[in-house]
Design a protein around this motif. Structure first.
Motif, PDB file in Angstrom:
ATOM      1  N   ASP A 176       0.826  -1.204   0.000  1.00 38.65           N
ATOM      2  CA  ASP A 176       0.000   0.000   0.000  1.00 38.65           C
ATOM      3  C   ASP A 176       0.867   1.263   0.000  1.00 38.65           C
ATOM      4  OD1 ASP A 176      -2.275  -1.498   0.029  1.00 38.65           O
ATOM      5  OD2 ASP A 176      -2.843  -1.045   2.101  1.00 38.65           O
ATOM      6  N   SER A 177       0.236   2.371  -0.382  1.00 35.87           N
ATOM      7  CA  SER A 177       0.876   3.682  -0.288  1.00 35.87           C
ATOM      8  C   SER A 177       0.240   4.458   0.854  1.00 35.87           C
ATOM      9  CB  SER A 177       0.737   4.454  -1.596  1.00 35.87           C
ATOM     10  OG  SER A 177      -0.625   4.645  -1.930  1.00 35.87           O
ATOM     11  N   VAL A 178       1.078   5.158   1.620  1.00 36.92           N
ATOM     12  CA  VAL A 178       0.626   5.828   2.834  1.00 36.92           C
ATOM     13  C   VAL A 178       1.148   7.257   2.854  1.00 36.92           C
ATOM     14  CG1 VAL A 178       0.808   5.849   5.358  1.00 36.92           C
ATOM     15  CG2 VAL A 178       0.497   3.678   4.154  1.00 36.92           C
ATOM     16  N   LEU A 179       0.278   8.196   3.201  1.00 35.38           N
ATOM     17  CA  LEU A 179       0.636   9.594   3.402  1.00 35.38           C
ATOM     18  C   LEU A 179       0.392   9.939   4.866  1.00 35.38           C
ATOM     19  CD1 LEU A 179       1.231  12.544   2.478  1.00 35.38           C
ATOM     20  CD2 LEU A 179      -1.207  12.725   1.905  1.00 35.38           C
ATOM     21  N   VAL A 180       1.402  10.501   5.523  1.00 33.66           N
ATOM     22  CA  VAL A 180       1.282  10.896   6.931  1.00 33.66           C
ATOM     23  C   VAL A 180       1.571  12.393   7.020  1.00 33.66           C
ATOM     24  CG1 VAL A 180       2.125  10.565   9.281  1.00 33.66           C
ATOM     25  CG2 VAL A 180       1.993   8.613   7.710  1.00 33.66           C
ATOM     26  N   ILE A 181       0.573  13.172   7.431  1.00 32.11           N
ATOM     27  CA  ILE A 181       0.712  14.627   7.544  1.00 32.11           C
ATOM     28  C   ILE A 181       0.944  14.961   9.015  1.00 32.11           C
ATOM     29  CG2 ILE A 181      -0.385  16.845   7.146  1.00 32.11           C
ATOM     30  CD1 ILE A 181      -2.068  15.519   4.972  1.00 32.11           C
ATOM     31  N   GLY A 182       2.161  15.399   9.315  1.00 31.62           N
ATOM     32  CA  GLY A 182       2.538  15.700  10.693  1.00 31.62           C
ATOM     33  C   GLY A 182       3.370  14.583  11.280  1.00 31.62           C
ATOM     34  N   ASP A 222       9.801   8.797   1.746  1.00 26.91           N
ATOM     35  CA  ASP A 222       9.892  10.115   1.145  1.00 26.91           C
ATOM     36  C   ASP A 222       9.509  11.148   2.206  1.00 26.91           C
ATOM     37  OD1 ASP A 222       9.954   9.516  -2.053  1.00 26.91           O
ATOM     38  OD2 ASP A 222       8.645   8.101  -1.005  1.00 26.91           O
ATOM     39  N   PHE A 223      10.092  12.343   2.082  1.00 24.58           N
ATOM     40  CA  PHE A 223       9.790  13.413   3.042  1.00 24.58           C
ATOM     41  C   PHE A 223       9.574  14.709   2.281  1.00 24.58           C
ATOM     42  CE2 PHE A 223      10.710  16.939   5.855  1.00 24.58           C
ATOM     43  CZ  PHE A 223      10.081  16.570   7.036  1.00 24.58           C
ATOM     44  N   LEU A 224       8.479  15.419   2.608  1.00 20.29           N
ATOM     45  CA  LEU A 224       8.146  16.686   1.974  1.00 20.29           C
ATOM     46  C   LEU A 224       7.814  17.709   3.055  1.00 20.29           C
ATOM     47  CD1 LEU A 224       5.688  15.270  -0.720  1.00 20.29           C
ATOM     48  CD2 LEU A 224       8.080  15.922  -1.104  1.00 20.29           C
ATOM     49  N   THR A 225       8.023  18.981   2.746  1.00 20.46           N
ATOM     50  CA  THR A 225       7.697  20.030   3.707  1.00 20.46           C
ATOM     51  C   THR A 225       6.315  20.636   3.459  1.00 20.46           C
ATOM     52  OG1 THR A 225       8.914  21.617   2.353  1.00 20.46           O
ATOM     53  CG2 THR A 225      10.089  20.611   4.208  1.00 20.46           C
ATOM     54  N   GLU A 228       2.114  19.922  -1.338  1.00 19.86           N
ATOM     55  CA  GLU A 228       2.092  20.294  -2.757  1.00 19.86           C
ATOM     56  C   GLU A 228       2.826  19.290  -3.641  1.00 19.86           C
ATOM     57  OE1 GLU A 228       3.547  24.234  -3.164  1.00 19.86           O
ATOM     58  OE2 GLU A 228       1.887  25.145  -2.038  1.00 19.86           O
ATOM     59  N   GLY A 229       3.834  18.617  -3.100  1.00 20.23           N
ATOM     60  CA  GLY A 229       4.595  17.681  -3.909  1.00 20.23           C
ATOM     61  C   GLY A 229       4.144  16.244  -3.823  1.00 20.23           C
ATOM     62  N   VAL A 230       3.049  15.985  -3.100  1.00 23.34           N
ATOM     63  CA  VAL A 230       2.624  14.592  -2.906  1.00 23.34           C
ATOM     64  C   VAL A 230       2.278  13.922  -4.232  1.00 23.34           C
ATOM     65  CG1 VAL A 230       0.854  13.100  -1.899  1.00 23.34           C
ATOM     66  CG2 VAL A 230       1.854  14.942  -0.537  1.00 23.34           C
ATOM     67  N   ARG A 231       1.612  14.640  -5.135  1.00 22.74           N
ATOM     68  CA  ARG A 231       1.218  14.042  -6.420  1.00 22.74           C
ATOM     69  C   ARG A 231       2.425  13.710  -7.286  1.00 22.74           C
ATOM     70  NH1 ARG A 231      -3.923  11.852  -6.881  1.00 22.74           N
ATOM     71  NH2 ARG A 231      -5.404  13.203  -5.805  1.00 22.74           N
ATOM     72  N   ASP A 232       3.559  14.373  -7.039  1.00 26.70           N
ATOM     73  CA  ASP A 232       4.774  14.010  -7.776  1.00 26.70           C
ATOM     74  C   ASP A 232       5.297  12.649  -7.330  1.00 26.70           C
ATOM     75  OD1 ASP A 232       4.738  16.436  -9.161  1.00 26.70           O
ATOM     76  OD2 ASP A 232       5.897  17.444  -7.592  1.00 26.70           O
ATOM     77  N   VAL A 233       5.069  12.338  -6.056  1.00 27.20           N
ATOM     78  CA  VAL A 233       5.536  11.057  -5.500  1.00 27.20           C
ATOM     79  C   VAL A 233       4.489   9.970  -5.697  1.00 27.20           C
ATOM     80  CG1 VAL A 233       6.363   9.901  -3.413  1.00 27.20           C
ATOM     81  CG2 VAL A 233       6.909  12.316  -3.793  1.00 27.20           C
ATOM     82  N   LEU A 234       3.227  10.336  -5.485  1.00 27.14           N
ATOM     83  CA  LEU A 234       2.111   9.391  -5.624  1.00 27.14           C
ATOM     84  C   LEU A 234       1.148   9.960  -6.668  1.00 27.14           C
ATOM     85  CD1 LEU A 234       1.411   8.742  -1.806  1.00 27.14           C
ATOM     86  CD2 LEU A 234       2.752   7.289  -3.354  1.00 27.14           C
ATOM     87  N   LEU A 250      -5.742  20.810   6.633  1.00 25.52           N
ATOM     88  CA  LEU A 250      -4.948  19.612   6.377  1.00 25.52           C
ATOM     89  C   LEU A 250      -5.842  18.376   6.248  1.00 25.52           C
ATOM     90  CD1 LEU A 250      -1.882  20.228   8.722  1.00 25.52           C
ATOM     91  CD2 LEU A 250      -2.074  20.640   6.263  1.00 25.52           C
ATOM     92  N   ILE A 251      -6.955  18.378   6.955  1.00 27.07           N
ATOM     93  CA  ILE A 251      -7.935  17.306   6.775  1.00 27.07           C
ATOM     94  C   ILE A 251      -8.434  17.310   5.332  1.00 27.07           C
ATOM     95  CG2 ILE A 251     -10.247  16.514   7.413  1.00 27.07           C
ATOM     96  CD1 ILE A 251      -9.646  17.508  10.261  1.00 27.07           C
ATOM     97  N   ARG A 252      -8.756  18.501   4.827  1.00 26.80           N
ATOM     98  CA  ARG A 252      -9.203  18.605   3.436  1.00 26.80           C
ATOM     99  C   ARG A 252      -8.123  18.102   2.481  1.00 26.80           C
ATOM    100  NH1 ARG A 252     -12.804  21.374   0.004  1.00 26.80           N
ATOM    101  NH2 ARG A 252     -12.310  20.649  -2.086  1.00 26.80           N
ATOM    102  N   GLN A 253      -6.872  18.454   2.724  1.00 30.16           N
ATOM    103  CA  GLN A 253      -5.794  18.007   1.852  1.00 30.16           C
ATOM    104  C   GLN A 253      -5.634  16.489   1.905  1.00 30.16           C
ATOM    105  OE1 GLN A 253      -2.258  20.339   2.718  1.00 30.16           O
ATOM    106  NE2 GLN A 253      -3.488  22.220   2.775  1.00 30.16           N
ATOM    107  N   ALA A 254      -5.792  15.914   3.092  1.00 30.48           N
ATOM    108  CA  ALA A 254      -5.702  14.457   3.211  1.00 30.48           C
ATOM    109  C   ALA A 254      -6.771  13.782   2.355  1.00 30.48           C
ATOM    110  CB  ALA A 254      -5.843  14.034   4.671  1.00 30.48           C
ATOM    111  N   VAL A 255      -7.984  14.319   2.383  1.00 30.67           N
ATOM    112  CA  VAL A 255      -9.069  13.755   1.574  1.00 30.67           C
ATOM    113  C   VAL A 255      -8.777  13.929   0.088  1.00 30.67           C
ATOM    114  CG1 VAL A 255     -11.520  13.950   1.022  1.00 30.67           C
ATOM    115  CG2 VAL A 255     -10.770  14.096   3.403  1.00 30.67           C
ATOM    116  N   ASP A 256      -8.325  15.116  -0.298  1.00 27.68           N
ATOM    117  CA  ASP A 256      -8.081  15.397  -1.711  1.00 27.68           C
ATOM    118  C   ASP A 256      -6.943  14.572  -2.292  1.00 27.68           C
ATOM    119  OD1 ASP A 256     -10.119  17.216  -1.705  1.00 27.68           O
ATOM    120  OD2 ASP A 256      -8.837  18.992  -1.583  1.00 27.68           O
ATOM    121  N   LEU A 257      -6.050  14.086  -1.450  1.00 25.69           N
ATOM    122  CA  LEU A 257      -4.874  13.356  -1.935  1.00 25.69           C
ATOM    123  C   LEU A 257      -5.063  11.838  -1.925  1.00 25.69           C
ATOM    124  CD1 LEU A 257      -2.141  15.596  -0.316  1.00 25.69           C
ATOM    125  CD2 LEU A 257      -2.508  15.237  -2.772  1.00 25.69           C
ATOM    126  N   LEU A 258      -6.308  11.388  -1.765  1.00 27.01           N
ATOM    127  CA  LEU A 258      -6.576   9.954  -1.770  1.00 27.01           C
ATOM    128  C   LEU A 258      -6.676   9.407  -3.186  1.00 27.01           C
ATOM    129  CD1 LEU A 258      -9.332   9.645   0.986  1.00 27.01           C
ATOM    130  CD2 LEU A 258      -6.912   9.005   1.178  1.00 27.01           C
TER     131      LEU A 258
END
Length: 349
Positions: A176-182, A222-225, A228-234, A250-258
């Motif tokens: 699986d692919s996982v995004l962790v914000i914070g 991977d690490f991003l600040t 904005e760059g998440v779609r480049d990785v995933l 950030l909740i909205r961004q988490a949903v949008d990046l699914l």
């Protein structure tokens, strides 16, 4: 005895706190160490409403001093990590293996402490910022004595919440692919939960670039600040996105990046009245938004499991403890936590 008390206006370290003896089905514990979690600070700043005066702390470990009638799974001298779940063990939710949903474990604070004859509330059924506390027997989980207690303290909140969110709530699977914000104490444990589960791509996002090394140590590929760059990785999005900060944008961004069939898991704690928005049409590709209480954990099972994973070298604990403070230095510990200078600070007694 010493303890950290919030009276509704300010926090004080007092030395005249009292706690009653354990009654039937209870355990008295001498606290050795307790992690300082943002949930404790959220009581102080009003993000988490809680009655006062209250003895703070909810992420602790120590040594059993006494047990009440009917307690057989621990005895004096045992080392224990403490859970915040004072679940009843007999209701329908407990019977289904969902102690985090037990109504006896939510919103019913006791008052086992006293000061100058006045009762004080117990935070999260725990109050680990005291030299001694009393908890329900189900909250005391025996751990091996070779685990350092400052490290063991973090199992009871940061680890069960973060690792549990990945393993129990999201059920991250191999590949699986996982995004962790914070990447604070909770986010780091989501990272290592995803690593343990076998996730292939684990993207950590934190505004502080100094956190990259520790994020990668815990499992980030991977690490991003920023997001904005998440779609480049995933490019197609993440199978799982965890929001660990507690900000609605950030909740909205988490949903949008699914990705399709992805799920956003909410772990950060915004103010109680906060509302978040999302585009409804984006959800029709089998996406989900999941709340998560305490890692959807079963503490007697999970805390013991995480202790074993630590001893096997598969779960990191010592690396979480980035600073220790004597309890008298609570204000410095709190300031370091607020400013993000530590992954987890630990108070010691």
């Amino acid at each position: 005895m010493r303890g950290v008390v919030f009276d509704g206006e300010r926090v004080r370290v007092v030395d005249d706190l009292e706690v009653r003896d354990p009654g039937p089905g209870e355990v008295g514990v001498a606290i050795s160490a307790a992690g300082l979690c943002h949930s404790d600070l959220s009581v102080v700043d009003g993000t988490i409403p809680f009655p006062v005066p209250v003895v703070l702390g909810h992420e602790g470990a120590g040594v059993v001093e006494a047990v009440g009638e009917g307690v057989t799974h621990v005895r004096p001298g045992d080392h224990v990590a403490l859970s915040t779940l004072a679940n009843c063990g007999a209701c329908a939710d407990c019977d289904r293996g969902r102690p985090t949903m037990c109504r006896s474990a939510i919103g019913r604070p006791g008052r086992p402490f006293a000061r100058d004859g006045r009762p004080l509330y117990q935070f999260a059924c725990n109050s680990a910022f005291a030299e001694r506390t009393v908890v329900k027997a189900v909250q005391a989980v025996r751990i091996p004595k070779d685990i350092p207690l400052p490290s063991a303290a973090l199992i009871g909140c940061a680890v069960v919440t973060g690792v549990g969110a990945a393993l129990n709530r999201a059920r991250v699977d191999r590949g699986d692919s996982v995004l962790v914000i914070g990447t604070g104490g909770i986010g780091l444990n989501v990272l290592q939960g995803a690593r343990i589960a076998g996730a292939l791509r684990i993207v950590a996002v934190d505004a502080n670039p100094d956190k990259e090394a520790v994020a990668r140590r815990f499992g980030a590929t991977d690490f991003l600040t920023s997001t904005e760059g998440v779609r480049d990785v995933l490019p197609t999005g993440a199978d799982h996105a965890f929001e660990c900060v507690g900000r609605v944008e950030l909740i909205r961004q988490a949903v949008d990046l699914l990705d399709r069939h992805g799920q956003a898991v909410l772990l950060g704690v915004p103010p109680a009245t906060a509302e978040a928005s999302f585009r409804v049409s984006s959800m029709y590709l089998d996406k989900s938004i999941l709340g998560c209480r305490y890692g959807s954990s079963r503490p007697q099972r999970d805390i013991a499991l995480y202790a074993d994973l630590y001893r096997e070298g598969r779960l990191l604990l010592d690396e979480l403890v980035t600073a220790t403070y004597p309890v008298e230095d609570f204000e410095k510990a709190a300031q370091d936590a607020r400013e993000g200078r530590v992954a987890r600070g630990v108070l010691t007694f």
